[in-house]
Design a protein around this motif. Structure first.
Motif, short mmCIF file in Angstrom:
data_model
loop_
_atom_site.label_atom_id
_atom_site.label_comp_id
_atom_site.label_asym_id
_atom_site.label_seq_id
_atom_site.Cartn_x
_atom_site.Cartn_y
_atom_site.Cartn_z
N PRO A 142 0.83 -0.99 0.06
CA PRO A 142 0.00 0.16 -0.08
C PRO A 142 0.85 1.28 -0.11
O PRO A 142 1.96 1.32 0.33
N ASN A 143 0.39 2.25 -0.64
CA ASN A 143 1.05 3.51 -0.86
C ASN A 143 1.98 3.92 0.34
O ASN A 143 3.02 4.27 0.16
N ASP A 144 1.61 4.36 1.46
CA ASP A 144 2.06 5.15 2.50
C ASP A 144 3.22 4.07 2.99
O ASP A 144 4.35 4.69 3.23
N ASP A 145 2.69 2.87 3.43
CA ASP A 145 3.93 1.88 3.64
C ASP A 145 4.98 1.62 2.76
O ASP A 145 5.93 1.29 3.04
N GLY A 146 4.34 1.65 1.54
CA GLY A 146 5.30 1.31 0.26
C GLY A 146 6.47 2.38 0.33
O GLY A 146 7.54 2.07 0.18
N VAL A 147 5.82 3.89 0.53
CA VAL A 147 6.76 4.89 0.44
C VAL A 147 7.97 4.81 1.59
O VAL A 147 9.13 4.99 1.34
N SER A 148 7.46 4.49 2.76
CA SER A 148 8.26 4.47 3.97
C SER A 148 8.97 2.92 3.76
O SER A 148 10.53 3.25 4.16
N LEU A 149 8.75 1.99 3.37
CA LEU A 149 9.42 0.94 3.05
C LEU A 149 10.66 1.19 1.96
O LEU A 149 11.81 0.99 2.47
#
Length: 277
Positions: A142-149
């Motif tokens: 998912p976008n938010d966790d993807g960016v953080s990862l």
């Protein structure tokens, strides 16, 4: 239109690497998209690391920018043709491709030597975390966790590479160890070979080892809350690379420095654990 079959060139660029093993466990559509991303990154990296005149290399990177712009305008160049399906199927963003090119350009404009921490972080974001932002869209994080990862794992992997490759980088006139860490360790030179010969080199590298470990830890926290299938490839990369920090710390940074490599058995175990079992 069906997703194009991964090109022989993309497979050749990835074959034999830890990346290749990690991506092989993905479903075909995602695997082929990741091979295309890998090929793109290797091609622009080859431009940055070539020995040609800087102006010629900058011009070639600009041609890649034009190819990216054309792709998002529906006009596909031969070398970006493999992205027709991935851009449509996974929503790959133009700005992430351009960020990767911008990162390579940093190496072309001038040989990077003892950048300040902010410049090093920008470099890591462009050459590593931007690649992560493309990748997590393929993985399905998912976008938010993807960016953080992408933020944390990209920086963890890139800092590990910087620590591992200090000698190889020095041989081409580059030094990615940050100026603040060198000064804190009592090293007042920015000459790559003089820095690598300094007895306090290990002290200058220690903060980067700590930063990389912290980024690996943050990345694991994010992956722990994701569905297993969406993070199996990044988990394999993290499990393969994170132990290199312990190996580097045990080995130390006094010359002569033995080359530290990904433990092949550990990599295979990670593939079995996260990709098959």
């Amino acid at each position: 239109m069906t997703t194009p079959t991964v090109s022989a060139d993309a497979a050749q660029h990835a074959g034999g690497s830890s990346f290749y093993l990690a991506m092989r466990i993905l479903p075909r559509q995602k695997r082929e998209a990741m091979f295309e991303i890998y090929k793109f990154c290797r091609k622009v990296d080859d431009v940055a690391d070539s020995h040609g005149p800087r102006n010629a290399r900058l011009a070639e990177l600009n041609r890649y920018r034009e190819d990216v712009a054309a792709l998002y305008q529906g006009r596909v160049s031969e070398r970006m043709g493999g992205f027709l399906g991935p851009v449509r199927d996974f929503g790959l963003r133009r700005e992430d491709f351009l960020a990767v090119i911008d990162g390579m350009e940093m190496d072309v404009l001038a040989d990077i030597r003892a950048p300040d921490l902010a410049t090093l972080d920008l470099y890591c974001d462009r050459v590593a975390s931007a690649v992560g932002r493309l990748s997590v869209r393929v993985f399905g994080v998912p976008n938010d966790d993807g960016v953080s990862l992408s933020y944390h794992l990209g920086r963890a992997l890139q800092l590990t590479n910087i620590l591992r490759d200090v000698d190889e980088d020095a041989d081409i006139g580059r030094l990615y160890l940050p100026r603040e860490c060198l000064i804190a360790a009592g090293i007042d030179s920015e000459d790559p070979h003089l820095v690598l010969a300094h007895p306090n080199l290990g002290r200058a590298c220690a903060p980067l080892i700590g930063k990389a470990r912290d980024h690996f830890m943050q990345a694991r926290t994010i992956m722990d809350r994701q569905p297993r299938a969406s993070v199996k490839a990044p988990r394999i990369m993290a499990e393969a690379y994170a132990p290199m920090l312990d190996t580097l710390q045990r080995r130390g940074f006094a010359a002569p420095r033995d080359r530290v490599r990904v433990d092949r058995l550990r990599l295979i175990f990670a593939v079995l654990r996260y990709g098959i079992l």
